[in-house]
Design a protein around this motif. Structure first.
Motif, PDB file in Angstrom:
ATOM      1  N   HIS A 375       0.798  -1.216   0.000  1.00 35.74           N
ATOM      2  CA  HIS A 375       0.000   0.000   0.000  1.00 35.74           C
ATOM      3  C   HIS A 375       0.841   1.283   0.000  1.00 35.74           C
ATOM      4  O   HIS A 375       0.312   2.359   0.185  1.00 35.74           O
ATOM      5  CB  HIS A 375      -0.917   0.011   1.238  1.00 35.74           C
ATOM      6  N   PRO A 446      -7.889   1.938  13.040  1.00 35.55           N
ATOM      7  CA  PRO A 446      -8.258   1.148  11.844  1.00 35.55           C
ATOM      8  C   PRO A 446      -8.358   2.021  10.600  1.00 35.55           C
ATOM      9  O   PRO A 446      -8.763   3.177  10.680  1.00 35.55           O
ATOM     10  CB  PRO A 446      -9.627   0.557  12.233  1.00 35.55           C
ATOM     11  N   HIS A 447      -7.969   1.454   9.464  1.00 36.82           N
ATOM     12  CA  HIS A 447      -8.021   2.146   8.175  1.00 36.82           C
ATOM     13  C   HIS A 447      -7.275   3.496   8.251  1.00 36.82           C
ATOM     14  O   HIS A 447      -7.771   4.522   7.782  1.00 36.82           O
ATOM     15  CB  HIS A 447      -9.472   2.369   7.728  1.00 36.82           C
ATOM     16  N   ARG A 449      -5.020   6.534   7.528  1.00 37.15           N
ATOM     17  CA  ARG A 449      -4.682   7.147   6.248  1.00 37.15           C
ATOM     18  C   ARG A 449      -4.182   8.567   6.480  1.00 37.15           C
ATOM     19  O   ARG A 449      -4.696   9.308   7.324  1.00 37.15           O
ATOM     20  CB  ARG A 449      -5.908   7.176   5.338  1.00 37.15           C
TER      21      ARG A 449
END
Length: 556
Positions: A375, A446-447, A449
C-alpha cells in the motif's frame, strides 16, 4: 595589664588592613577632587570678573558718547578744568562708580579727567581704534594705574567722529571681588570634603565587615588556596550568586558541562540551555545525588545553598557505570528482539513454503506483496506530481515508513508543484514535521490514512496534510504550536512539542501562516501558506506540466 597596641600597628607606611587602606585612598581621592574642583572654579572666575568689569566700562562709555550735549560742547568749547565737558564727565563718573571718564578729541587731547592736571594733555594709551569707529574693551595701565577699560567713538549730529570716550573701572575692585568670593568657595569645598570623608568612612566600614577585617595579604593567600583546591579536585564545582547567575566554575565542571569561562555571569538556562541539568543547577529540582545527562555524560549532582543567598553545586561523572548498565540492558533487549524476529520470520517462511508446495503461486506472490507493504506510494506517483527532488525523495521515504506502520500515505490528485522553489529545504522541514505528526496521530487506528496535498497558486505554495486520527479539540488548536506542548508521552532520550512550533516559525519567517482545522470525515487538517515561495519562472511550467504528461501517456 598594658593596653599598648602591637608594635606592627605603630610602624610607618601603608596600613595592612583592607579597611584602613581603602579609607586612606578614598580620603586622598576626595581631597584631590575638591582641590581640583576649586581650582577649576577659580580659574574662570577671575576671567569672568575681568570680562564683567570691561563690559561695564564699555556700557558707561557708550552711554556717555550717546549724549548729544557732550559732542556739542566738545565742538564749541576749549578743554578747561571748569568746562562743561569736565563737569558732565565727573557727574557721570560719580554716578556710575567708574575710576575715570575721559572725553578726548581726534588728536587724543583730554577734555576731562579725574586728575584735573591731565586736562589738555594727550592720553597715555593709543586711542586709534576708538577714533577709527571701533568699540574697544581691554585691561591696560595708564596714568591712574591698571584698570578695566572701555573706549567708544564720539560722533556729532551728522554721525562724524569728532573724538572718543574712555571709561575705566579700577582693577583693584575687580581683584577685591575675587578675593571676597574665595572664603565662601573654600567653605563649600570644606563641606564637600567633609561629606566625602563621611561617605568614605561608611564605605570602608562596610568593606571591613565584608572582608572580616582581613589584610590584603590574607585575602591573597585565601584566593591562592581556593584556586589550588578548586582546580585540583576531580569533581566539577559550579558556584552561583543570589541572583542565580554562574560566578565560578572549575576546570572539571567546564569539561563535564562542555562550557567555558564565557558563561560566567549568565544563568544556567542561558549557559546550558533548557533541560534537567540547568534545572538542577538553578535549584528547580531538589534532592541529593540527582542524575542528569549532559551530552554523552551521565552526571550525579548535589546542590548546597550558601549564606549569601547563592549556592554551590558539585558534579561527579558516572558515564562509564551508566554505559555498562545500558550495554547490559541493550544486550538483553537485542536477544529478546532477535528471538521474536526469528520466530516471526520462520512463520512467514513456513507459510510461503506451504503455498509453493501447494502450487498456489498467485497466493504466494500476494502474500509476499503484503509482507513488503503493497500500500505504499510508489516513486513514480510522487515524482509525476512533485518536480522538486528533495520533496519527492522525502515523500517516497515517508511512504515506506508509513507502510511499515500500517498507514496509507497518499499524495492528493490535486498536487502540482514545479521545480522552482526558492527555499526547498525549508519546505522539506515543514512537510516532514507535519507528516511525522500525522503518522503518530493515526498510529493504531483502523483504516489509518494520511493525505498530502501540495499546490502552487501563482508564486504561493499551499500545503495541506490530512489524517484520519482523533483530531485536535478546538480549544487546543493554538496550543499545539507552543514549544514543549504535546499530548504524547515524551521519549526517554528527549522531549516532544518542538515540530509544530518549528513549522510555525519557518512559515512566519517567510511571511506565511499555519493553521489547523477539522478534516472532512474527522481527523486533523494542517494548512500552511507560503507566499512568494516560487520564482516567476515556475508559473508556466506549474500549469502545463500535468497536461503534457497525460498527453504523452495517451500517445504511448
Amino acid at each position: 595589664m598594658s593596653r599598648t597596641p602591637p608594635a606592627r600597628r605603630l610602624r610607618l607606611g601603608m596600613p595592612r588592613r583592607v579597611f584602613s587602606q581603602i579609607l586612606m585612598m578614598q580620603l586622598a581621592i576626595a581631597a584631590g577632587v575638591v582641590v581640583l574642583a576649586t581650582g577649576l572654579f577659580l580659574a574662570p572666575l577671575s576671567h569672568q570678573l575681568d570680562d564683567q568689569a570691561m563690559r561695564r566700562a564699555l556700557a558707561i562709555a557708550q552711554t556717555t558718547a550717546a549724549m548729544p550735549q557732550i559732542a556739542q560742547d566738545l565742538q564749541t568749547t576749549r578743554p578747561s578744568v571748569h568746562g562743561p565737558v569736565q563737569r558732565e564727565a565727573e557727574r557721570i563718573r560719580k554716578a556710575s562708580g567708574a575710576e575715570y571718564v575721559v572725553v578726548m578729541d581726534t588728536h587724543g587731547v583730554r577734555w576731562s579727567h579725574t586728575d584735573i592736571k591731565q586736562i589738555g594733555g594727550v592720553v597715555s594709551t593709543d586711542p586709534s581704534q576708538a577714533l577709527a569707529g571701533k568699540d574697544v574693551m581691554q585691561i591696560d595701565s595708564g596714568t591712574l594705574g591698571r584698570s578695566a577699560r572701555g573706549k567708544v567713538p564720539l560722533r556729532d549730529s551728522h554721525d562724524r567722529i569728532i573724538g572718543a570716550v574712555s571709561v575705566g573701572i579700577e582693577y583693584d575692585s575687580v581683584r577685591a571681588r575675587l578675593i571676597h568670593a574665595i572664603p565662601g568657595l573654600f567653605a563649600y569645598a570644606g563641606g564637600a570634603l567633609a561629606v566625602g570623608a563621611l561617605a568614605a568612612w561608611l564605605i570602608s566600614r562596610r568593606v571591613q565587615r565584608q572582608t572580616r577585617d582581613l589584610a590584603f595579604s590574607d585575602i591573597s593567600g585565601l584566593l591562592a588556596e581556593r584556586e589550588a583546591m578548586l582546580h585540583g579536585i576531580r569533581e566539577g564545582v559550579v558556584a552561583l550568586d543570589r541572583a542565580g547567575r554562574i560566578r565560578l566554575l572549575n576546570d572539571e565542571a567546564q569539561r563535564l558541562l562542555h562550557i567555558g569561562d564565557e558563561v560566567v555571569g549568565r544563568s544556567p538556562d542561558e549557559a546550558l540551555g533548557e533541560g534537567r541539568t540547568a534545572d538542577v543547577l538553578a535549584g528547580r529540582v531538589s534532592g541529593t545525588d540527582l542524575l542528569t545527562v549532559r551530552g554523552q555524560r551521565v552526571l550525579v549532582a548535589n546542590r548546597m545553598p550558601t549564606d549569601d543567598g547563592g549556592a554551590v553545586a558539585t558534579l561527579r561523572d558516572r558515564t562509564e557505570l551508566e554505559q555498562l548498565g545500558r550495554e547490559l540492558d541493550s544486550t538483553h533487549g537485542l536477544i529478546d528482539a532477535l528471538r521474536a524476529q526469528d520466530h516471526e520470520h520462520a512463520n512467514r517462511m513456513h507459510t510461503l513454503l506451504g503455498l509453493l508446495e501447494l502450487e498456489m503461486y498467485d497466493d504466494a506472490v500476494e502474500f509476499v506483496g503484503e509482507v513488503v507493504g503493497d500500500h505504499r506510494v510508489t516513486a513514480e506517483q510522487v515524482t509525476e506530481k512533485i518536480a522538486d527532488p528533495l520533496l519527492a525523495a522525502l515523500l517516497v521515504g515517508k511512504a515506506t515508513v508509513a507502510a511499515e506502520r500500517g498507514v496509507a500515505l497518499w499524495v492528493s490528485d490535486r498536487t502540482r508543484l514545479p521545480d522552482r522553489l526558492i527555499d526547498p529545504r525549508g519546505l522539506v522541514t515543514v512537510v516532514g514535521n507535519l507528516v511525522d505528526n500525522a503518522l503518530d496521530a493515526v498510529g493504531g487506528t483502523p483504516h489509518a490514512r494520511v493525505e498530502v496535498e501540495l499546490r502552487a497558486e501563482g508564486r504561493t505554495a499551499v500545503l495541506r496534510v490530512r489524517d484520519t486520527g482523533p483530531g485536535i479539540p478546538a480549544e487546543q488548536r493554538e496550543l499545539v504550536f507552543t514549544e514543549g506542548w504535546s499530548t504524547k508521552k515524551p521519549p526517554a532520550h528527549g522531549k516532544r512539542g518542538i515540530g509544530l512550533s518549528l513549522v510555525r516559525r519557518l512559515a512566519e519567517r517567510q511571511g506565511g501562516s499555519v493553521a489547523v482545522t477539522e478534516a472532512d470525515g474527522g481527523g486533523a487538517e494542517f494548512t500552511v501558506v507560503l507566499p512568494e515561495a516560487l520564482t516567476e519562472a515556475a508559473l508556466e511550467p506549474a500549469l502545463t506540466a500535468p497536461t503534457q504528461t497525460a498527453a504523452e501517456e495517451e500517445t504511448r
